[in-house]
Design an enzyme around this catalytic site. Structure first.
Site, mmCIF file in Angstrom:
data_model
loop_
_atom_site.group_PDB
_atom_site.id
_atom_site.type_symbol
_atom_site.label_atom_id
_atom_site.label_comp_id
_atom_site.label_asym_id
_atom_site.label_seq_id
_atom_site.Cartn_x
_atom_site.Cartn_y
_atom_site.Cartn_z
ATOM 1 N N HIS A 363 0.857 -1.194 0.000
ATOM 2 C CA HIS A 363 0.000 0.000 0.000
ATOM 3 C C HIS A 363 0.886 1.235 0.000
ATOM 4 O O HIS A 363 2.025 1.213 0.471
ATOM 5 C CB HIS A 363 -0.912 0.003 1.238
ATOM 6 C CG HIS A 363 -1.998 1.021 1.175
ATOM 7 N ND1 HIS A 363 -1.849 2.295 1.692
ATOM 8 C CD2 HIS A 363 -3.246 0.970 0.651
ATOM 9 C CE1 HIS A 363 -2.965 2.980 1.487
ATOM 10 N NE2 HIS A 363 -3.824 2.202 0.856
ATOM 11 N N ASP A 424 -7.959 -5.084 -0.318
ATOM 12 C CA ASP A 424 -8.393 -5.744 -1.549
ATOM 13 C C ASP A 424 -8.213 -7.260 -1.498
ATOM 14 O O ASP A 424 -8.946 -7.995 -2.152
ATOM 15 C CB ASP A 424 -7.623 -5.189 -2.753
ATOM 16 C CG ASP A 424 -7.940 -3.738 -3.024
ATOM 17 O OD1 ASP A 424 -9.073 -3.326 -2.738
ATOM 18 O OD2 ASP A 424 -7.056 -3.012 -3.513
#
Length: 488
Positions: A363, A424
């Site tokens: 991320h 996700d």
């Protein structure tokens, strides 16, 4: 598990046909693209291939001119372009100018998202609307304010009369996100004063889209499915008293109904996706357009286009596809060696989509942990155990991917910074267990994020009041003009 209830009982169905909607009019462009209709003769090579070479900037120039590519600093952190009171995405600290990894945290208007979710779940009530109110107003609502807020969204669950007759799914578009964009711009035409940017109108538009996007996305999905199967899409009448999670499952499930537990699980996902700072691509897109003073519909349609991208919101569907591909190609899901070998092939572009990316890992801000992923993981494990052995085993496969992927990426790519699973990785699995079709994964993300986009748009409109206009430094050389007849 609680017995499914049928929220459609005693309510008349609305069957969609060619007489009451244009969604079946699959209009195709009769004129081919230029590269097809006129072919690709040698004279067109510079037109189609030239930009690929002329627009490539030598990497060393970025360092020379101190260019912040992707609005990122050299250490990977984002360039500071604004201040906000809407949320805080925390993944690291800066000490003496250096990034020091830290456990992830996410707060909305100063409240930890984990606390907001925990409170709603413990009280067995839906929390997304509370979060939405908090983001838009800056304060948690009183019971009376929350009821009023829900009623205002509920009053916009129904689509305008005549809307479905010109519903924008008139092509074979495979993307519901594309449909949502066009549907949003179409709603501009149904607004008596669409360019009004006053606070009252901005809030009304936000409430309208929160109420209507779930039905638009679900109708678009049904139309796409009907084109494949020949089934007749059915749109149940709107229920003004339903929460956002219930509304989505209501339109999607139809006669099948849904359980309270399923709606509560979806509510958690909506709360987690409601907001994530001003620097993420879609929110920043919304802020950039809003800074120009354009209408709300245009700003939100642009944000949808950004979220659609596989590097942003579209990653949740890609992560789900990758997990399914892993399950299909790994013989023993419990083998670390086999899972690591598959992930190595993914990075080498030999497995899955050939892009060399392990979706759901890493991320831009979070380093040691993504708090959203940790929350979803806990709920996903509980739901998988309730669903049975097959889902429980798949959950364990995802856990193994989460554990091994950082090690593989360090070995193959030499990446030394901390890597964690992002939300996700588990989102697609949760949606799969809820029976949500993959083409609706990202649209549901968008429906949830609408609250955050609206908050940031209004902060941009009524705060900085200055158009966002960064600079690009030209490094081209001047050239003498050559008359057309003399060019070869």
């Amino acid at each position: 598990m609680p017995l499914p209830f049928d929220p459609l009982a005693q309510r008349p169905r609305r069957y969609l046909t060619t007489e009451n909607t244009s969604m079946f009019e699959h209009v195709l462009d009769q004129y081919p693209m230029p590269s097809v209709g006129l072919g690709r003769p040698e004279v067109s090579d510079l037109l189609y291939e030239g930009g690929r070479n002329v627009d490539v900037v030598p990497p060393e120039l970025y360092a020379r001119y101190d260019v912040k590519r992707g609005l990122r600093n050299a250490d990977g952190s984002g360039v500071l372009v604004g201040l906000t009171t809407i949320s805080n995405v925390h993944g690291y600290n800066k000490v003496d100018g250096k990034i020091v990894p830290d456990e992830g945290d996410l707060t909305y208007r100063g409240y930890h998202v984990a606390d907001l979710i925990r409170a709603a779940q413990q009280e067995d009530r839906f929390g997304y609307e509370e979060v939405s109110y908090l983001l838009l107003t800056g304060n948690l609502p009183t019971p009376a304010q929350l009821d009023d807020f829900k009623a205002r969204i509920g009053s916009r669950h129904q689509l305008p009369e005549g809307y479905l007759r010109i519903f924008p799914r008139t092509t074979f578009s495979p993307s519901i996100m594309n449909v949502l964009q066009r549907a949003t711009l179409l709603l501009y035409a149904f607004d008596n004063n669409p360019d009004d940017t006053s606070p009252v109108h901005e809030v009304d538009v936000a409430l309208s889209l929160l109420g209507r996007w779930p039905r638009v996305a679900s109708v678009a999905h049904q139309a796409y499915a009907a084109a494949k199967t020949g089934a007749v899409p059915v749109v149940p009448p709107a229920r003004e008293d339903f929460s956002m999670a219930e509304t989505i499952l209501d339109v999607l499930r139809g006669d099948e109904g849904f359980s309270h537990d399923e709606a509560m699980m979806l509510d958690v996902m909506l709360m987690l996706h409601a907001e994530h700072g001003g620097g993420n691509n879609s929110t920043f897109t919304c802020r950039v357009l809003s800074s120009s003073g354009t209408d709300a519909y245009s700003a939100y349609a642009a944000a949808l286009g950004s979220l659609k991208g596989p590097r942003h919101g579209g990653a949740n569907a890609k992560a789900g596809e990758m997990v399914d591909d892993a399950a299909e190609h790994i013989e023993d899901w419990s083998s670390d060696d086999q899972v690591a070998a598959y992930l190595t092939d993914v990075l080498a572009g030999k497995a899955f989509d050939g892009k060399g990316l392990i979706y759901g890992i890493g991320h831009a801000v979070y380093t040691k942990s993504d708090p959203r992923a940790q929350i979803v993981k806990g709920y996903a494990k509980t739901l998988a155990q309730k669903k049975g052995t097959a889902e429980a085993e798949k959950f364990e496969l995802i856990e193994r991917i989460e554990r091994l992927a950082p090690e593989v990426m360090r070995d193959v790519r030499g990446i030394t910074k901390p890597l964690c699973a992002n939300i996700d990785l588990y989102t697609g699995f949760v949606y799969h267990m809820l029976g949500i079709p993959r083409d609706l994964f990202t649209p549901i993300f968008a429906i949830a994020r609408m609250s955050g986009w609206a908050a940031h748009r209004m902060e941009e409109l009524y705060g900085p009041a200055r158009i966002i206009r960064p600079a690009y430094n030209s490094y081209m050389t001047e050239r003498p003009y050559v008359p057309l007849a003399d060019r070869r």
